[in-house]
Enzyme design. Structure first.
Site, PDB file in Angstrom:
ATOM      1  N   LYS A 132       1.056  -1.379   0.011  1.00  0.00           N
ATOM      2  CA  LYS A 132       0.113   0.075   0.016  1.00  0.00           C
ATOM      3  C   LYS A 132       0.886   1.376   0.057  1.00  0.00           C
ATOM      4  CE  LYS A 132      -1.287   2.518   3.174  1.00  0.00           C
ATOM      5  NZ  LYS A 132      -1.951   3.050   4.602  1.00  0.00           N
ATOM      6  N   ASP A 150      -6.347   0.698   1.172  1.00  0.00           N
ATOM      7  CA  ASP A 150      -6.364   0.877   2.655  1.00  0.00           C
ATOM      8  C   ASP A 150      -7.728   0.179   3.367  1.00  0.00           C
ATOM      9  OD1 ASP A 150      -8.180   2.547   2.019  1.00  0.00           O
ATOM     10  OD2 ASP A 150      -7.206   4.091   3.469  1.00  0.00           O
TER      11      ASP A 150
END
Length: 224
Positions: A132, A150
């Site tokens: 991420k 996320d």
């Protein structure tokens, strides 16, 4: 690099609904961007590492003093760990994050001349920087097409019926199949904003949501 997209046919009706969702998100959040405050790829990398299990607001409150004290990788690599901890102590997991930041800065110096590399594998290899983080940094700092998954992006993807996966990497792959590459960066920012402002984790505001007609509301009290 993004995960390899496996051959998987997406029904035309499903693609059309995804296009409608994208159009509505574009109308809602035309200027969607990260809410982390930064002035360089290095600052964005540091802020993104700090944002894990923390709010952007708390990160933005801590980083001005951190960046003033340690404006680049060379300075941060030589920083006393206790001082870094003191500067970020209001952020969750501050001790482990401080260690990661000092180590990360050292590796930037050792391997990349103090610069944040425009390379997915190289960023992922840095302490505290997972998939991420790499997607956030490379998309925002260097314009690389990427979808950073996320908790907000994952939650909305499932509620909107865009993915049934809980693994962020698999959610990312599902979204890549559905949306044009040129809109990937916008998409993850818009989903994050919608997750913060409307489709909240505990009490989604479904009756007031302009995506309601396109959303099966999976996992909510408003599910059909």
């Amino acid at each position: 690099m993004p995960p390899r997209l496996l051959a998987k046919r997406v029904p035309a009706a499903f693609k059309r609904r995804a296009a409608d969702i994208l159009a509505e998100l574009t109308a809602l959040y035309p200027d969607a961007r990260t809410e982390l405050e930064y002035a360089s790829p290095f600052e964005l990398l540091v802020a993104t590492v700090l944002s894990a299990q923390a709010t952007d607001k708390s990160v933005n409150a801590a980083t001005p003093a951190l960046f003033a004290a340690y404006p680049d990788a060379a300075a941060l690599a030589a920083a006393p760990l206790e001082h870094v901890e003191a500067l970020i102590k209001r952020i969750g997991l501050f001790r482990s994050k401080a260690r990661n930041l000092v180590s990360l800065a050292g590796l930037l110096q050792e391997r990349h001349g103090g610069k944040v590399p425009n390379d997915f594998a190289a960023v992922v290899a840095l302490p505290g920087a997972g998939r991420k983080t790499a997607n956030v940094v490379l998309s925002n700092a260097y314009g690389m097409p990427a979808i950073a998954v996320d908790t907000h992006v994952g939650r909305l993807s499932r509620r909107l019926g865009l993915s049934t996966e809980t693994n962020p990497d698999k959610v990312e792959m599902d979204l890549q199949r559905l949306f044009p590459q040129g809109r990937w960066i916008f998409l993850h920012h818009a989903l994050i904003l919608h997750g913060r402002r409307v489709c909240e984790a505990r009490k989604p505001l479904c009756p007031a949501c302009s995506l309601a007609a396109l959303c099966p509301k999976l996992g909510t009290d408003y599910s059909a």
